[in-house]
Design a protein around this motif. Sequence first.
Motif, mmCIF file in Angstrom:
data_model
loop_
_atom_site.group_PDB
_atom_site.id
_atom_site.type_symbol
_atom_site.label_atom_id
_atom_site.label_comp_id
_atom_site.label_asym_id
_atom_site.label_seq_id
_atom_site.Cartn_x
_atom_site.Cartn_y
_atom_site.Cartn_z
ATOM 1 N N ILE A 203 0.840 -1.198 0.000
ATOM 2 C CA ILE A 203 0.000 0.000 0.000
ATOM 3 C C ILE A 203 0.874 1.247 0.000
ATOM 4 O O ILE A 203 1.864 1.336 0.743
ATOM 5 C CB ILE A 203 -0.936 0.024 1.215
ATOM 6 N N ARG A 205 0.453 4.858 1.059
ATOM 7 C CA ARG A 205 -0.438 5.693 1.876
ATOM 8 C C ARG A 205 -0.082 7.160 1.702
ATOM 9 O O ARG A 205 0.435 7.799 2.610
ATOM 10 C CB ARG A 205 -0.340 5.274 3.345
ATOM 11 N N VAL A 215 -2.858 0.640 -4.085
ATOM 12 C CA VAL A 215 -2.681 -0.743 -3.633
ATOM 13 C C VAL A 215 -2.082 -1.523 -4.797
ATOM 14 O O VAL A 215 -2.471 -1.312 -5.953
ATOM 15 C CB VAL A 215 -4.020 -1.382 -3.208
ATOM 16 N N ALA A 244 -9.718 -0.664 0.922
ATOM 17 C CA ALA A 244 -8.398 -1.203 0.616
ATOM 18 C C ALA A 244 -8.391 -2.725 0.634
ATOM 19 O O ALA A 244 -7.747 -3.370 -0.206
ATOM 20 C CB ALA A 244 -7.369 -0.652 1.600
#
Length: 269
Positions: A203, A205, A215, A244
């Motif tokens: 991931i 972020r 992702v 997610a």
Amino acid sequence: MTVDTAVESPSLPHPGRTPASMIERMTLILDTFDGPAPMRTLVEVAERTGLPRSSVHRIIDQMIRLRWLAHAPGGYRLGTRALELGGLAIEHNEIRDVMGPLLHELCRRTGMVAHLGVLDGPEVLVIDKAVGRGADFLPTRLGGRLPAHCTAVGKALLATLSPGVVELAFPARLPRRTPQTIGSRAALHRELDLVRGHRGVAIDRAESLADVVCVAVPIRAGGHGGIAALSLSGRVGGENRPAASELARILVEAADEAVCAVNTALRRR
């Protein structure tokens, strides 16, 4: 995974300047194994790189342990890892052809931007991109690059490598693009351990661009580790976007489908 088109690939050292980073020195050493001569002596490598012989010997020992180089009668030759990766470069176009329809299907299902990327040293290279109707605009392009440590695609692929390779490829301190970017090699190792523990799902972020999340999962095919990675990206707070965990499930299923398609294509070569 996001790519800033203004980012340039790191250049090799200028003549007369001693390369400071390990990755520069490794690149100089690998570049000496060009042309028709498959083998180089320690003296030849030192002369062609301009590096101290003691440094060359120490770096070569590490590169042999990691299979970038191998012993040869009277010297050294390219190792199996270098030869394997050279073969993967030939496969990139075939992978893109096979993966194109799958990227568009991912866009249709999620309304996000899909990318197909490969690892090129410490960077990610985008080899395909698909944008669905209504998807967010992202500043990415084919051939775009970004340091691998701050993208989901990069982390998904780095997690398929041994920690020793990551140790050699990255400096102790890593450049930050946002406040969320991983800033050290030690933290990168911890992040990659987490990725390995979650079926390779990585991931981003908001680590590459402050308002973009991503992702990604690796595609393991052709007898190699991660030959490429699939990702889905979008702006923070986008409406009607899958969670997610749901994106991870969709990508894992897509990667499994991709393995079958890519392996079939490679067997036809």
